[in-house]
Design a protein around this motif. Sequence first.
Motif, PDB file in Angstrom:
ATOM      1  N   UNK A   5      91.485  88.713 -17.205  1.00 34.32           N
ATOM      2  CA  UNK A   5      92.023  89.016 -15.823  1.00 34.32           C
ATOM      3  C   UNK A   5      91.201  89.382 -14.839  1.00 34.32           C
ATOM      4  N   UNK A   6      89.941  89.775 -15.147  1.00 28.07           N
ATOM      5  CA  UNK A   6      89.117  90.050 -14.195  1.00 28.07           C
ATOM      6  C   UNK A   6      88.050  88.973 -13.720  1.00 28.07           C
ATOM      7  N   UNK A   7      88.266  87.996 -14.637  1.00 30.89           N
ATOM      8  CA  UNK A   7      87.301  86.816 -14.441  1.00 30.89           C
ATOM      9  C   UNK A   7      87.999  85.483 -14.080  1.00 30.89           C
ATOM     10  N   UNK A   8      89.300  85.449 -13.832  1.00 33.01           N
ATOM     11  CA  UNK A   8      89.812  84.447 -13.650  1.00 33.01           C
ATOM     12  C   UNK A   8      90.702  84.499 -12.367  1.00 33.01           C
ATOM     13  N   UNK A   9      90.993  83.494 -11.272  1.00 32.72           N
ATOM     14  CA  UNK A   9      91.746  83.379 -10.225  1.00 32.72           C
ATOM     15  C   UNK A   9      92.565  82.012 -10.299  1.00 32.72           C
ATOM     16  N   UNK A  10      93.451  82.115  -9.262  1.00 33.58           N
ATOM     17  CA  UNK A  10      94.702  80.976  -9.357  1.00 33.58           C
ATOM     18  C   UNK A  10      93.974  79.870  -8.313  1.00 33.58           C
ATOM     19  N   UNK A  11      93.843  78.758  -8.534  1.00 30.87           N
ATOM     20  CA  UNK A  11      93.408  77.725  -7.728  1.00 30.87           C
ATOM     21  C   UNK A  11      94.490  77.425  -6.590  1.00 30.87           C
ATOM     22  N   UNK A  12      94.330  77.692  -5.317  1.00 30.20           N
ATOM     23  CA  UNK A  12      95.749  77.576  -4.639  1.00 30.20           C
ATOM     24  C   UNK A  12      96.145  75.863  -4.342  1.00 30.20           C
ATOM     25  N   UNK A  13      95.358  75.297  -4.848  1.00 30.53           N
ATOM     26  CA  UNK A  13      95.484  73.730  -4.780  1.00 30.53           C
ATOM     27  C   UNK A  13      96.396  73.396  -5.751  1.00 30.53           C
ATOM     28  N   UNK A  14      95.926  73.462  -7.015  1.00 27.67           N
ATOM     29  CA  UNK A  14      96.713  73.341  -8.292  1.00 27.67           C
ATOM     30  C   UNK A  14      97.514  73.940  -8.915  1.00 27.67           C
ATOM     31  N   UNK A  15      97.378  75.489  -8.644  1.00 30.07           N
ATOM     32  CA  UNK A  15      98.027  76.700  -9.316  1.00 30.07           C
ATOM     33  C   UNK A  15      97.825  76.802 -10.543  1.00 30.07           C
ATOM     34  N   UNK A  16      96.675  76.458 -10.911  1.00 33.02           N
ATOM     35  CA  UNK A  16      96.031  76.339 -12.345  1.00 33.02           C
ATOM     36  C   UNK A  16      95.061  77.752 -12.302  1.00 33.02           C
ATOM     37  N   UNK A  55      88.527  68.573  -4.321  1.00 31.68           N
ATOM     38  CA  UNK A  55      89.556  69.479  -4.214  1.00 31.68           C
ATOM     39  C   UNK A  55      89.573  70.241  -2.591  1.00 31.68           C
ATOM     40  N   UNK A  56      88.573  70.626  -2.215  1.00 26.53           N
ATOM     41  CA  UNK A  56      88.252  71.230  -1.051  1.00 26.53           C
ATOM     42  C   UNK A  56      89.145  70.243   0.201  1.00 26.53           C
ATOM     43  N   UNK A  57      88.804  68.971  -0.154  1.00 26.54           N
ATOM     44  CA  UNK A  57      89.205  67.953   0.855  1.00 26.54           C
ATOM     45  C   UNK A  57      90.823  67.698   0.577  1.00 26.54           C
ATOM     46  N   UNK A  58      91.230  67.804  -0.373  1.00 32.53           N
ATOM     47  CA  UNK A  58      92.514  67.606  -0.718  1.00 32.53           C
ATOM     48  C   UNK A  58      93.244  69.004   0.026  1.00 32.53           C
ATOM     49  N   UNK A  59      92.595  70.241  -0.306  1.00 34.53           N
ATOM     50  CA  UNK A  59      93.211  71.309   0.357  1.00 34.53           C
ATOM     51  C   UNK A  59      93.575  71.318   1.622  1.00 34.53           C
ATOM     52  N   UNK A  60      92.429  70.652   2.406  1.00 31.28           N
ATOM     53  CA  UNK A  60      92.641  70.636   3.846  1.00 31.28           C
ATOM     54  C   UNK A  60      93.530  69.824   4.129  1.00 31.28           C
ATOM     55  N   UNK A  61      93.663  68.512   3.567  1.00 32.46           N
ATOM     56  CA  UNK A  61      94.696  67.882   3.809  1.00 32.46           C
ATOM     57  C   UNK A  61      96.132  68.182   3.538  1.00 32.46           C
TER      58      UNK A  61
END
Length: 233
Positions: A5-16, A55-61
């Motif tokens: 839980x301390x070392x993971x986050x959710x990718x805002x693009x893929x929700x993974x 992924x960053x480009x896709x998040x912008x799009x």
Amino acid sequence: MARREETTRICALTRAEKPVAALIRFVLGPDGVLVPDTEAKAEGRGVWISLSRDAVAEAVKKKVFARSLKSEVRLPDDLPGLTQLRLEQRYLNALGMARKAGQLTFGATKVRSLIDTGNLIALITATDAAADGRSKMVGPLKALHYAAAEEEINGFEVPHFELLSSEQMGLALGLENVIHAALTRGAAAQAAVEKARRLALYTAKPTEKDTDRLAVDGDLLPEATDERREIHG
């Protein structure tokens, strides 16, 4: 479980859910413009995206940042490019620190000697290095890995990074050009390796499995270093 839980986050693009080493954080600057928080230490609410230029480009799009922050977001003209620039700067700064600590060696002869003895933790080659010069380093490095495997030395790996041009590295390090270099053992050199891994992941196109292995084991697969040009296609 707490460690996960301390070392993971959710990718805002893929929700993974991914290890933080496989992600990059973005925050709003004081002027309201979104910026990459490459150290992941800036105050305020952040948005985590998979550590990949695509992924960053896709998040912008897909306007992921505004949706995640629930507010209007001003974006720089080229967020993927700016992010890469920041990662490059961190890598170059780390190389400079390694040089000051005496943990960065230059020159084909000296670097080849380190490969022959196994006294290096990473090989660095300029992206504009001549093919024959590159092969004279990569061949012995592969032989070193083969010998370690034959002797059943577990966990032995010397990554090879081709990330920046000779001019880029030379300007940052105060040298005319840097074609071949090697990082030797030490805290400063290890920090440079970690910065290089992140830049390599961002600019390459690794698989999901490769990205997760980097984050969990801290090791960049040989395919993502020695054969980086093939990854780019």
